[in-house]
Motif scaffolding. Sequence first.
Motif, PDB file in Angstrom:
ATOM      1  N   ASP B 111      40.585  37.143 -13.510  1.00 60.43           N
ATOM      2  CA  ASP B 111      41.809  36.770 -14.224  1.00 60.43           C
ATOM      3  C   ASP B 111      41.747  37.235 -15.675  1.00 60.43           C
ATOM      4  O   ASP B 111      42.705  37.792 -16.198  1.00 60.43           O
ATOM      5  CB  ASP B 111      41.969  35.242 -14.243  1.00 60.43           C
ATOM      6  CG  ASP B 111      42.538  34.716 -12.944  1.00 60.43           C
ATOM      7  OD1 ASP B 111      43.008  35.534 -12.134  1.00 60.43           O
ATOM      8  OD2 ASP B 111      42.508  33.492 -12.748  1.00 60.43           O
ATOM      9  N   LEU B 112      40.607  36.984 -16.305  1.00 63.28           N
ATOM     10  CA  LEU B 112      40.484  37.331 -17.725  1.00 63.28           C
ATOM     11  C   LEU B 112      40.521  38.833 -17.931  1.00 63.28           C
ATOM     12  O   LEU B 112      41.140  39.326 -18.875  1.00 63.28           O
ATOM     13  CB  LEU B 112      39.188  36.757 -18.302  1.00 63.28           C
ATOM     14  CG  LEU B 112      39.262  35.293 -18.706  1.00 63.28           C
ATOM     15  CD1 LEU B 112      37.887  34.764 -19.051  1.00 63.28           C
ATOM     16  CD2 LEU B 112      40.201  35.127 -19.909  1.00 63.28           C
ATOM     17  N   VAL B 115      44.108  39.775 -17.647  1.00 63.59           N
ATOM     18  CA  VAL B 115      44.867  39.342 -18.826  1.00 63.59           C
ATOM     19  C   VAL B 115      44.588  40.267 -19.999  1.00 63.59           C
ATOM     20  O   VAL B 115      45.513  40.743 -20.665  1.00 63.59           O
ATOM     21  CB  VAL B 115      44.486  37.896 -19.213  1.00 63.59           C
ATOM     22  CG1 VAL B 115      44.951  37.569 -20.625  1.00 63.59           C
ATOM     23  CG2 VAL B 115      45.101  36.916 -18.232  1.00 63.59           C
ATOM     24  N   LEU B 116      43.321  40.554 -20.238  1.00 60.58           N
ATOM     25  CA  LEU B 116      42.977  41.350 -21.417  1.00 60.58           C
ATOM     26  C   LEU B 116      43.424  42.801 -21.253  1.00 60.58           C
ATOM     27  O   LEU B 116      43.935  43.407 -22.192  1.00 60.58           O
ATOM     28  CB  LEU B 116      41.468  41.254 -21.699  1.00 60.58           C
ATOM     29  CG  LEU B 116      41.004  39.861 -22.152  1.00 60.58           C
ATOM     30  CD1 LEU B 116      39.484  39.767 -22.156  1.00 60.58           C
ATOM     31  CD2 LEU B 116      41.540  39.539 -23.546  1.00 60.58           C
ATOM     32  N   ASN B 118      45.895  43.836 -19.356  1.00 58.53           N
ATOM     33  CA  ASN B 118      47.360  43.837 -19.442  1.00 58.53           C
ATOM     34  C   ASN B 118      47.839  43.609 -20.872  1.00 58.53           C
ATOM     35  O   ASN B 118      48.939  44.019 -21.232  1.00 58.53           O
ATOM     36  CB  ASN B 118      47.956  42.752 -18.545  1.00 58.53           C
ATOM     37  CG  ASN B 118      47.786  43.093 -17.084  1.00 58.53           C
ATOM     38  OD1 ASN B 118      47.439  44.226 -16.754  1.00 58.53           O
ATOM     39  ND2 ASN B 118      48.010  42.128 -16.215  1.00 58.53           N
ATOM     40  N   ARG B 119      47.055  42.920 -21.644  1.00 56.44           N
ATOM     41  CA  ARG B 119      47.390  42.715 -23.052  1.00 56.44           C
ATOM     42  C   ARG B 119      46.956  43.931 -23.870  1.00 56.44           C
ATOM     43  O   ARG B 119      46.932  43.893 -25.074  1.00 56.44           O
ATOM     44  CB  ARG B 119      46.737  41.463 -23.618  1.00 56.44           C
ATOM     45  CG  ARG B 119      47.109  40.138 -22.952  1.00 56.44           C
ATOM     46  CD  ARG B 119      48.309  39.458 -23.583  1.00 56.44           C
ATOM     47  NE  ARG B 119      49.547  40.003 -23.063  1.00 56.44           N
ATOM     48  CZ  ARG B 119      50.018  39.834 -21.821  1.00 56.44           C
ATOM     49  NH1 ARG B 119      49.343  39.127 -20.953  1.00 56.44           N
ATOM     50  NH2 ARG B 119      51.141  40.368 -21.440  1.00 56.44           N
TER      51      ARG B 119
END
Lengths: 339, 339
Positions: B111-112, B115-116, B118-119
């Motif tokens: 997940d992280l 998230v990172l 995609n960010r």
Amino acid sequence: MKKVSLKDIATEAGVSTALVSYVLTNKDKKARIGEEMAKKIREIARKLNYQPNHIARSLKSGRSFTIGLIVADISNPFFANIARTIEDEAKKHNYNVIFGSSDENVDKSQDLINVLVNRQVDGLIITPTEGSEQQIRQLQEQKIPFVLIDRFFPEIAASYIAVNNRESAAGAVSHLIKAGRKRIGMVAYKTTLHHISERIGGYQDALQQHGIKATNSLLKKARYSHLKEDIRLAIDELLKGKHPADAIFFATNSLAIEGLKYINTLGIRIPDDLAVITFDEGEALDLFYAPVTFVRQPILEIGKAAVRVLLEQILDGTTTTTAICIDTTLVVRKSCGSR
Amino acid sequence: MKKVSLKDIATEAGVSTALVSYVLTNKDKKARIGEEMAKKIREIARKLNYQPNHIARSLKSGRSFTIGLIVADISNPFFANIARTIEDEAKKHNYNVIFGSSDENVDKSQDLINVLVNRQVDGLIITPTEGSEQQIRQLQEQKIPFVLIDRFFPEIAASYIAVNNRESAAGAVSHLIKAGRKRIGMVAYKTTLHHISERIGGYQDALQQHGIKATNSLLKKARYSHLKEDIRLAIDELLKGKHPADAIFFATNSLAIEGLKYINTLGIRIPDDLAVITFDEGEALDLFYAPVTFVRQPILEIGKAAVRVLLEQILDGTTTTTAICIDTTLVVRKSCGSR
């Protein structure tokens, strides 16, 4: 079944993928792209049963399902544990957390706010640094959802989660007085931050309530940037002279840990020579030979409340500010003795 | 001078802001947007001296000047300090750091990473969790710059920064042997992670080198998810019977701190009844009545090397893998006695 991509639609329509993306993510009706082409693209997408992916959907809805967290110092166990709690709590709501540490530095705080906002977090949980009022006001103007934790600015109407610092500090100092201590010193940070002022206020309240005169010579302030040297000086001054302090109240765990390290080198015994009490917990305080009596901040409750209040803003569009003040607990152990 | 915005260009051209953004950020020549309109928009942008802002430029250049950091557990001071060091080091290169904590959980790690990535971070520094090999391989396939720290997978050729776990553990255990200890137990994590296997290997190496037979009954493994109960059980088993252990080597600071808390409740005195030595530092180990002898990992060096190796990939486009193995230091204090 193979997932239908923007590229599939683009191939079928005979246009670029970028144009498909533009048409499918844009609701702007004024775009002069040629309504016929736009309609064709939309029809192909429907025909192929196109499901926008999570990122595309995020961009469209403006939701990233990510919370940004800014703590004051990630190497402080209080903040590290707050971060952990917020992560766990956010996860329950299918939110991820990315965080940064401002190091009590106002420029770094601004950098992190920019980074997180530019990285499209849905909202922020912030431990504001000294002097960051303008940054907080700017977030309000930009209508970015946020919640402050641990500290807040009384002059800014913003949602925050904090503890009753003044009453908690007064309770800790009263405990020292009831344990028979007469000359109670305090070591705090040199800062204008409200929560530290409140802890100092609570210290003075307790002395006054018990008819003890608060003297400035027993109140010491250490600079965050010169912690070690300022704490040594503070303790030297508190313990010198004919009437040394017989107790010290530390305003935070970092101050207590640095202080105890130095007190150990002086051969001073806790609690016989000196009683010690502190705000905040820490494993170092548990393993100390006289486990340290401390004001426990309810980290789990703070983290849960912060996520809840933030999500109310993000998901429900709540614009009212919510200020939550949580009680602390005094955890009595050996460091204050019992005389 | 007022900054020219996309909206200014849009107003002048009589089109939507979104269309201007599309034209100015898109190099795709095949887009069927009408080359005349695209040309008109570009000309207006030139005429108004439009300067794309940092975010737009970031999107265009593919650089966000942000590093993503994934640690195993942010509430562990080792990782919190690593995070702090990486932040400080990145800042020197005008890079910001946003981080997340995987909690030693392989799903949370994925997940992280999502998230990172995609960010739009420029690269990742990762403490890989057990079972995350596939995630690491996927990053390689996606050509996302990354560096592993603290742990690595011997079967995956990827850049990493680690310490010489085996030799360091052997050195710690040899120190116990030279201090006269005969029955040396070890408490490690139950994991397939290479760095823990290496520390166990080092423990066994040292015993063997000194002609001591390594027995399984003295090697205990605690589950990360059941730390407290497994450590209690391990220590109970190590200290029971006619020939209890006279020393314990803890594989990490978390294990040592939990272990010492329990040992304290048993009334066992360090180092008289039991010698203790551990990997990793911690304030709790400093403030313990018998400050704990430990293997110091050079956190500053690890953080610096991680940022340097990552930036070589991001800025210079280096694709060679760099594996850096750093020496540790044994910091001798009171917890092993000197008999």
